[in-house]
Design a protein around this motif. Structure first.
Motif: not given
Length: 372
Positions: A237-245, A283-301
Motif C-alpha cells: 500500500l505504500a507503493h500505491r501511495i508512491a504511484g499516486e504522489q 519474493t513478496g515485494l517484487v516490482t519495477e523501480g524499487c530497492v530491496n536491502t538484504m542482510p547477507e543471510a537473506t541475500l544468500r538464501a
C-alpha cells in the motif's frame, strides 16, 4: 551469477546489501558480492557499525592514528565510518556511473540522538557529505516528525537522502511530500535536481513481529490466519501511495526539469520468525523501480532458492487492503502499533550507537596506553 538474483534484478528490483565492514572491504568481499550476487548498493546503520567495530583488528591502525591525534570518541566514529563508506563508494563507482547515480549508493546515518533535532540533522548531514566527498553517498535520516523538516532541508541542499525507519502509511505519505518539497527548494536554489536521488526505507519484518504478537494475543482462528501478512500489505500500500504522489501534476513539473522519483526501499527483510520462508520479504515485494536491502543471510538464501513470480506488489494491492481491514476489524490499532515500532526502532539505534561509542572509546584508550 545467481539465477534467482539475476531474475530479481531483471524484474526491476535493485539489490542492496545491508552490511559493511572494514574487513569486507579489505578482503574484496564487497567487490565479490557485486560481481557474483547482483549487489548494486550498500546500506549501513549504527547496529552494523557497532558489529563491525567489535572486531577491532581491522580498525587498529586507524584508531591508533586517531588516538595519537588526540581526537574525541565522536570524531573517531565519524572518521572510521566515513572511511568505510568512502571506500565502499569507490568500489561501487562503476555501478554508480552505469546507472546514472540511481544505484552504486552507500547510505550512512546521522547519529540517532539527532532524530528529534531537525537543525542538528541538517548540519550533520552536510558535514558527512563533505567528509566522505563521494557522489555515491546517501544520507540516512529517520522519518520522525522532526526528520520530515530535515529531509526537505537536506534535499534542498542538493543532497541525496535515504529516509529510514518508516512504518506507518500516513507518515510515508508525508515523507514523499517532504522529498518533493525539497526538490522544489533545490530547483529554486539553482541545484541540478537530476543529480538528487532518494529512497524511502519501509520496514517489513518488524511490522510482522509487532502485529503477529497482537494477533496471537487475540488467538482466534481468524486472527492467527493473518500472521505474516501485515508487513507485506503495508509495503504494497505504500507503493500505491508512491504511484499516486509521483503521478501528480506537481511532480510532473519537477520531472520535466530532471527530477527522479523517490524509490521505495524494502528494509528489515530478514525473516525474524523461523516458521516463515527465509525469502518471503523478497519474493513478496517484487516490482519495477524499487530497492530491496538484504542482510547477507537473506541475500544468500535468495541466491540459493529464491523465486520470482512476476509483480507481487501491484498485483497485491487488493489483498493488502483486505488484510489491513481485517486487522482493524479484530480491534488492532494500526496507528498505535506503528508508533510503538518507531519508538522501539529509535531505542535500538541509540543503544547500538552507545555500543559503537563504547567500543571506539575502549580502543582509543588502549591505543593511548600502548603509546604511553
Amino acid at each position: 551469477m545467481s539465477a534467482p538474483l539475476e531474475q530479481l534484478s531483471a524484474a526491476g528490483v535493485s539489490v542492496w546489501l545491508d552490511d559493511l565492514s572494514r574487513s569486507r572491504l579489505a578482503s574484496g568481499g564487497l567487490a565479490q558480492a557485486i560481481a557474483d550476487t547482483s549487489v548494486v548498493g550498500v546500506t549501513t546503520n549504527p547496529t552494523i557499525f557497532a558489529a563491525a567495530l567489535r572486531d577491532g583488528g581491522a580498525y587498529a591502525e586507524q584508531v591508533a592514528q586517531l588516538a595519537a591525534e588526540g581526537g574525541s570518541v565522536d570524531a573517531a566514529i565519524d572518521a572510521v565510518t566515513c572511511a568505510d563508506v568512502g571506500q565502499a563508494c569507490d568500489v561501487l563507482r562503476p555501478v554508480y556511473d552505469r546507472t546514472d547515480g540511481a544505484d552504486g549508493r552507500v547510505s550512512i546515518e546521522v547519529p540517532p540522538h539527532l532524530a528529534r533535532d531537525a537543525e542538528g540533522t541538517v548540519e550533520y548531514a552536510c558535514r558527512l557529505v563533505r567528509a566522505i566527498d563521494r557522489p555515491g553517498t546517501m544520507i540516512k535520516i529517520p522519518a520522525t516528525e522532526e526528520g520530515l523538516d530535515a529531509i526537505t532541508r537536506v534535499v534542498a541542499e542538493g543532497i541525496s537522502v535515504n529516509v529510514t525507519l518508516i512504518f506507518a502509511l500516513g507518515r510515508y505519505r508525508r515523507v514523499v511530500e517532504a522529498y518533493i518539497n525539497g526538490l522544489e527548494r533545490a530547483r529554486e536554489a539553482g541545484h541540478d535536481i537530476s543529480q538528487i536521488h532518494s529512497v524511502a526505507s519501509i520496514f517489513v519484518s518488524r511490522v510482522d513481529t509487532e502485529f503477529d504478537r497482537r494477533l496471537e494475543e487475540i488467538g482466534t482462528p481468524e486472527a492467527l490466519a493473518l500472521r505474516g501478512r501485515a508487513g507485506l500489505a503495508n509495503c504494497r500500500l505504500a507503493h500505491r501511495i508512491a504511484g499516486e504522489q509521483f503521478d501528480s501534476e506537481r511532480f510532473r513539473v519537477l520531472a520535466a526539469a530532471g527530477a527522479r522519483r523517490q524509490r521505495p526501499l524494502w528494509a528489515s527483510t530478514g525473516t525474524k520468525n523461523p516458521a516463515y520462508p527465509d525469502t518471503m520479504y523478497v519474493t513478496g515485494l517484487v516490482t519495477e523501480g524499487c530497492v530491496n536491502t538484504m542482510p547477507e543471510a537473506t541475500l544468500r538464501a535468495f541466491a540459493d532458492h529464491g523465486e520470482v513470480h512476476g509483480d507481487t506488489v501491484v498485483d497485491g494491492y487488493a489483498q493488502a487492503d483486505e488484510d489491513l481491514d481485517a486487522l482493524s476489524r479484530l480491534g488492532i490499532d494500526y496507528a498505535q502499533a506503528m508508533d510503538r515500532l518507531e519508538a522501539e526502532g529509535l531505542e535500538k539505534f541509540e543503544a547500538s550507537w552507545d555500543e559503537l561509542a563504547g567500543s571506539v572509546g575502549e580502543q582509543l584508550a588502549a591505543a593511548r596506553e600502548e603509546r604511553a
